[in-house]
Design an enzyme around this catalytic site. Sequence first.
Site, short mmCIF file in Angstrom:
data_model
loop_
_atom_site.label_atom_id
_atom_site.label_comp_id
_atom_site.label_asym_id
_atom_site.label_seq_id
_atom_site.Cartn_x
_atom_site.Cartn_y
_atom_site.Cartn_z
N TYR A 54 -41.32 7.15 3.30
CA TYR A 54 -42.53 6.66 3.62
C TYR A 54 -42.72 5.17 3.68
CZ TYR A 54 -43.50 11.58 2.21
OH TYR A 54 -43.39 12.77 2.17
N HIS A 138 -35.36 16.11 -0.40
CA HIS A 138 -36.14 15.80 0.63
C HIS A 138 -35.51 16.09 2.06
CE1 HIS A 138 -39.32 12.77 2.41
NE2 HIS A 138 -39.63 14.18 2.73
#
Length: 327
Positions: A54, A138
């Site tokens: 992010y 992830h």
Amino acid sequence: MNRLGSSDVEVTPLAFGGAAIGNLFTEVTEEQAYEAVEAAWQRGIRYFDTAPHYGLGLSERRLGTALRGHPRTDCTISTKVGRRLEPWDGGGDDLANGFAVPATKRRVWDFSADGVRRTLEASLERLGLDHVDVVYLHDPDDHAEQAFREGYPALEKLRSEGLVGAIGAGMNQAEMLTRFVRDTDVDVVLCAGRYTLLDQRALAELLPAAEQRGTSVVIGGAFNSGLLADPRPGSTYNYAAAPQELLTRALRLKTVADRHGTTLRAAALAFCAAHPAVASVLVGARSAAEVLDCAEQFAADVPAAFWQELREEGLLPADAPVPAEEA
């Protein structure tokens, strides 16, 4: 607070997703990011999720800074491994990957045991912490073999050493998450966008398997990238322009919500939270106003008649739990 699997880690039913404060799609100022996190804290949210992906680490840095004034033992923080960040001097920005930040780093897929530890160490440095409570693998979609053979055992070792409290995997699909639930000892899986009012794929196998195994589920993407927050021409679904068929369905859902005096946002959140396997609903926010709205919608009562009409209109599967039934 809800406990994650058999771990000692607890989360609030509503959680703060940190992708937006990593400049997802558009820039967010430092002040706006701080105010969003602070608003979440003031509304009782104590579970905060982030990832190196992010904003190339920007979300982690901002989240760590914003939470520094609050007791560490009073909140649960999760981050992710699988994308290792390396210095990059190629210039330009990161918008091709969805983030309005300078491309000073590049992502390298790495689910190796060494990569997991190095990625976590770098995350802790950006967060300014000596530990996080939850670590997820992830998006291992195209790296399943390495994730199961090397990445998962590395997380299990970190947990056994007491360096993390709970481990899991986070993905935008349900099928591989079901494999994690059935074939490993994960405490939690984070399923984004696959259990919503528009998409109930997780209901077929993932959620029943999690309930049977005692594995917790965190649901992300309750609004399917925005379509269920504000359905209109130009709305996004799965981070792209919404197909007309789904836009039409979302507008039908909104019409029913309006008729029953509730909002589609409240219904979308309530639906995700109603399944007994779900421990928390993760919502991204880029401002204090968005956080406050989410908290208000999450706390709102959605009439039982609303769910009944959805089923009568074929807009909701008969086997999908709804809040009235859970109550």
